[in-house]
Design a protein around this motif. Sequence first.
Motif, PDB file in Angstrom:
ATOM      1  N   VAL A  85      12.017  11.284   6.531  1.00  0.00           N
ATOM      2  CA  VAL A  85      12.179   9.829   6.421  1.00  0.00           C
ATOM      3  C   VAL A  85      11.610   9.280   5.115  1.00  0.00           C
ATOM      4  N   ARG A  86      10.952  10.132   4.343  1.00  0.00           N
ATOM      5  CA  ARG A  86      10.366   9.651   3.086  1.00  0.00           C
ATOM      6  C   ARG A  86      10.930  10.467   1.918  1.00  0.00           C
ATOM      7  N   PRO A  87      12.033   9.966   1.351  1.00  0.00           N
ATOM      8  CA  PRO A  87      12.748  10.743   0.338  1.00  0.00           C
ATOM      9  C   PRO A  87      11.917  11.129  -0.879  1.00  0.00           C
ATOM     10  N   LEU A  88      10.900  10.337  -1.205  1.00  0.00           N
ATOM     11  CA  LEU A  88      10.084  10.686  -2.377  1.00  0.00           C
ATOM     12  C   LEU A  88       9.339  11.997  -2.163  1.00  0.00           C
ATOM     13  N   LEU A  89       9.057  12.317  -0.894  1.00  0.00           N
ATOM     14  CA  LEU A  89       8.293  13.532  -0.591  1.00  0.00           C
ATOM     15  C   LEU A  89       9.181  14.776  -0.587  1.00  0.00           C
ATOM     16  N   ALA A 107       5.853  -5.953   6.202  1.00  0.00           N
ATOM     17  CA  ALA A 107       5.349  -4.662   5.718  1.00  0.00           C
ATOM     18  C   ALA A 107       6.330  -4.180   4.655  1.00  0.00           C
ATOM     19  N   THR A 108       5.856  -4.033   3.425  1.00  0.00           N
ATOM     20  CA  THR A 108       6.742  -3.616   2.327  1.00  0.00           C
ATOM     21  C   THR A 108       6.774  -2.087   2.242  1.00  0.00           C
ATOM     22  N   GLY A 109       7.628  -1.554   1.385  1.00  0.00           N
ATOM     23  CA  GLY A 109       7.640  -0.113   1.137  1.00  0.00           C
ATOM     24  C   GLY A 109       6.554   0.231   0.117  1.00  0.00           C
ATOM     25  N   GLY A 110       6.163   1.490   0.089  1.00  0.00           N
ATOM     26  CA  GLY A 110       5.080   1.897  -0.816  1.00  0.00           C
ATOM     27  C   GLY A 110       5.344   1.594  -2.287  1.00  0.00           C
ATOM     28  N   PHE A 139      18.187   2.139  -5.696  1.00  0.00           N
ATOM     29  CA  PHE A 139      17.435   1.769  -4.487  1.00  0.00           C
ATOM     30  C   PHE A 139      16.455   0.636  -4.795  1.00  0.00           C
ATOM     31  N   ARG A 140      15.797   0.719  -5.956  1.00  0.00           N
ATOM     32  CA  ARG A 140      14.806  -0.316  -6.306  1.00  0.00           C
ATOM     33  C   ARG A 140      15.461  -1.676  -6.485  1.00  0.00           C
ATOM     34  N   GLU A 141      16.706  -1.684  -6.935  1.00  0.00           N
ATOM     35  CA  GLU A 141      17.424  -2.967  -7.078  1.00  0.00           C
ATOM     36  C   GLU A 141      17.753  -3.539  -5.694  1.00  0.00           C
ATOM     37  N   ILE A 142      18.203  -2.643  -4.808  1.00  0.00           N
ATOM     38  CA  ILE A 142      18.527  -3.063  -3.432  1.00  0.00           C
ATOM     39  C   ILE A 142      17.260  -3.611  -2.755  1.00  0.00           C
ATOM     40  N   GLU A 143      16.161  -2.868  -2.951  1.00  0.00           N
ATOM     41  CA  GLU A 143      14.884  -3.231  -2.326  1.00  0.00           C
ATOM     42  C   GLU A 143      14.422  -4.613  -2.792  1.00  0.00           C
ATOM     43  N   SER A 144      14.536  -4.831  -4.091  1.00  0.00           N
ATOM     44  CA  SER A 144      14.088  -6.089  -4.670  1.00  0.00           C
ATOM     45  C   SER A 144      14.953  -7.257  -4.169  1.00  0.00           C
ATOM     46  N   SER A 152      20.384   4.796   6.112  1.00  0.00           N
ATOM     47  CA  SER A 152      18.939   5.008   6.139  1.00  0.00           C
ATOM     48  C   SER A 152      18.402   5.008   4.704  1.00  0.00           C
ATOM     49  N   ILE A 153      17.089   4.837   4.575  1.00  0.00           N
ATOM     50  CA  ILE A 153      16.464   4.849   3.242  1.00  0.00           C
ATOM     51  C   ILE A 153      16.764   6.185   2.550  1.00  0.00           C
ATOM     52  N   SER A 154      16.687   7.271   3.325  1.00  0.00           N
ATOM     53  CA  SER A 154      16.975   8.596   2.756  1.00  0.00           C
ATOM     54  C   SER A 154      18.399   8.667   2.226  1.00  0.00           C
ATOM     55  N   GLY A 177       0.843  -1.193   0.000  1.00  0.00           N
ATOM     56  CA  GLY A 177       0.000   0.000   0.000  1.00  0.00           C
ATOM     57  C   GLY A 177       0.875   1.238   0.000  1.00  0.00           C
ATOM     58  N   PHE A 178       0.221   2.360  -0.226  1.00  0.00           N
ATOM     59  CA  PHE A 178       0.925   3.635  -0.352  1.00  0.00           C
ATOM     60  C   PHE A 178       1.599   4.016   0.967  1.00  0.00           C
ATOM     61  N   MET A 179       2.579   4.926   0.864  1.00  0.00           N
ATOM     62  CA  MET A 179       3.197   5.487   2.078  1.00  0.00           C
ATOM     63  C   MET A 179       2.082   6.005   2.995  1.00  0.00           C
ATOM     64  N   GLY A 180       2.204   5.730   4.279  1.00  0.00           N
ATOM     65  CA  GLY A 180       1.223   6.259   5.228  1.00  0.00           C
ATOM     66  C   GLY A 180      -0.042   5.423   5.345  1.00  0.00           C
ATOM     67  N   LYS A 226      -1.068   6.003 -10.439  1.00  0.00           N
ATOM     68  CA  LYS A 226      -0.168   5.145 -11.210  1.00  0.00           C
ATOM     69  C   LYS A 226       0.036   3.785 -10.513  1.00  0.00           C
ATOM     70  N   ARG A 227       0.110   3.822  -9.200  1.00  0.00           N
ATOM     71  CA  ARG A 227       0.420   2.588  -8.462  1.00  0.00           C
ATOM     72  C   ARG A 227      -0.793   1.737  -8.141  1.00  0.00           C
ATOM     73  N   ARG A 228      -1.958   2.379  -8.035  1.00  0.00           N
ATOM     74  CA  ARG A 228      -3.139   1.650  -7.546  1.00  0.00           C
ATOM     75  C   ARG A 228      -3.457   0.390  -8.355  1.00  0.00           C
ATOM     76  N   GLY A 257      -0.320   2.583   6.775  1.00  0.00           N
ATOM     77  CA  GLY A 257      -0.368   1.882   8.069  1.00  0.00           C
ATOM     78  C   GLY A 257       0.101   0.435   7.988  1.00  0.00           C
ATOM     79  N   LYS A 258       0.933   0.121   7.012  1.00  0.00           N
ATOM     80  CA  LYS A 258       1.393  -1.265   6.823  1.00  0.00           C
ATOM     81  C   LYS A 258       2.162  -1.784   8.042  1.00  0.00           C
ATOM     82  N   SER A 259       3.034  -0.950   8.601  1.00  0.00           N
ATOM     83  CA  SER A 259       3.846  -1.420   9.732  1.00  0.00           C
ATOM     84  C   SER A 259       2.991  -1.616  10.983  1.00  0.00           C
TER      85      SER A 259
HETATM   86  C1  S3P Z   1       8.589   4.534  -0.808  1.00  0.00           C
HETATM   87  C2  S3P Z   1       8.011   4.254   0.423  1.00  0.00           C
HETATM   88  C3  S3P Z   1       8.791   4.124   1.654  1.00  0.00           C
HETATM   89  C4  S3P Z   1      10.244   3.712   1.355  1.00  0.00           C
HETATM   90  C5  S3P Z   1      10.842   4.617   0.338  1.00  0.00           C
HETATM   91  C6  S3P Z   1      10.061   4.653  -0.973  1.00  0.00           C
HETATM   92  C7  S3P Z   1       7.708   4.649  -1.999  1.00  0.00           C
HETATM   93  O1  S3P Z   1       8.190   3.163   2.518  1.00  0.00           O
HETATM   94  O2  S3P Z   1      10.323   2.379   0.899  1.00  0.00           O
HETATM   95  O3  S3P Z   1      10.911   5.891   0.910  1.00  0.00           O
HETATM   96  O4  S3P Z   1       8.231   4.532  -3.118  1.00  0.00           O
HETATM   97  O5  S3P Z   1       6.487   4.831  -1.828  1.00  0.00           O
HETATM   98  P1  S3P Z   1       6.788   3.435   3.318  1.00  0.00           P
HETATM   99  O6  S3P Z   1       5.669   3.051   2.420  1.00  0.00           O
HETATM  100  O7  S3P Z   1       6.904   2.514   4.490  1.00  0.00           O
HETATM  101  O8  S3P Z   1       6.779   4.873   3.704  1.00  0.00           O
END
Ligand code: S3P
Length: 169
Positions: free
Chosen positions: A119-123, A78-81, A57-62, A44-46, A9-12, A141-143, A14-16
């Motif tokens: 903590v959320r670099p995309l923002l 709980a995955t990232g958004g 980052f996406r390669e590391i994440e995968s 850190s993710i940032s 799900g999207f950032m925020g 786009k993600r939905r 409540g996955k965690s």
């Molecule tokens: C991202 C969401 C973040 C984190 C990174 C990228 C995204 O996780 O993986 O900042 O692309 O939406 P949360 O969904 O836990 O904030």
Amino acid sequence: MREAIFLVGFMGSGKSTLGKELADKLGWRFYDLDEQIEKEKGQSISELFTHFGETHFREIESASLRHFEEEKEPFVLATGGGTPCFHGNMHWMKEQGKVVFLDIPLTVLLARLKGSEAVRPLLKNIDPHHLTRELALLLEKRRPIYLESAWIVGPNEANADEVIHMLNS
Ligand code: S3P
């Protein structure tokens, strides 16, 4: 199928929070993919976004996600958004376990995300005046990818008891 629940799900959304509650009730392990990445890389993710950029980052994440293939104990992750949207991760998770999408309305997400730029670099790179529009576009786009999940949980069902009931019925 092995006992694994992947929350997407999207950032925020409540996955965690939900993930911890679920793992607690089920007596399973709980992991947060961002935390796993930070542990593995010692940054850190940032910092990872700043040093390597989103593509790397996406390669590391995968790669971190795929380490869960080795996890023998039942777990909730709980995955990232963005996790399900890159490198065939959604397909992989669906092969590995139950994928649950937390489908939370944009207005709620916006309220929760305010002030979490550090903590959320995309923002970080979004002009605050355009935050609503930019996040609406990203969610749009993600939905469709999130909706590939086998289970979809709305705001009123986003608690451990409801989700466990849903997964068992
Ligand atoms: C991202 C969401 C973040 C984190 C990174 C990228 C995204 O996780 O993986 O900042 O692309 O939406 P949360 O969904 O836990 O904030």
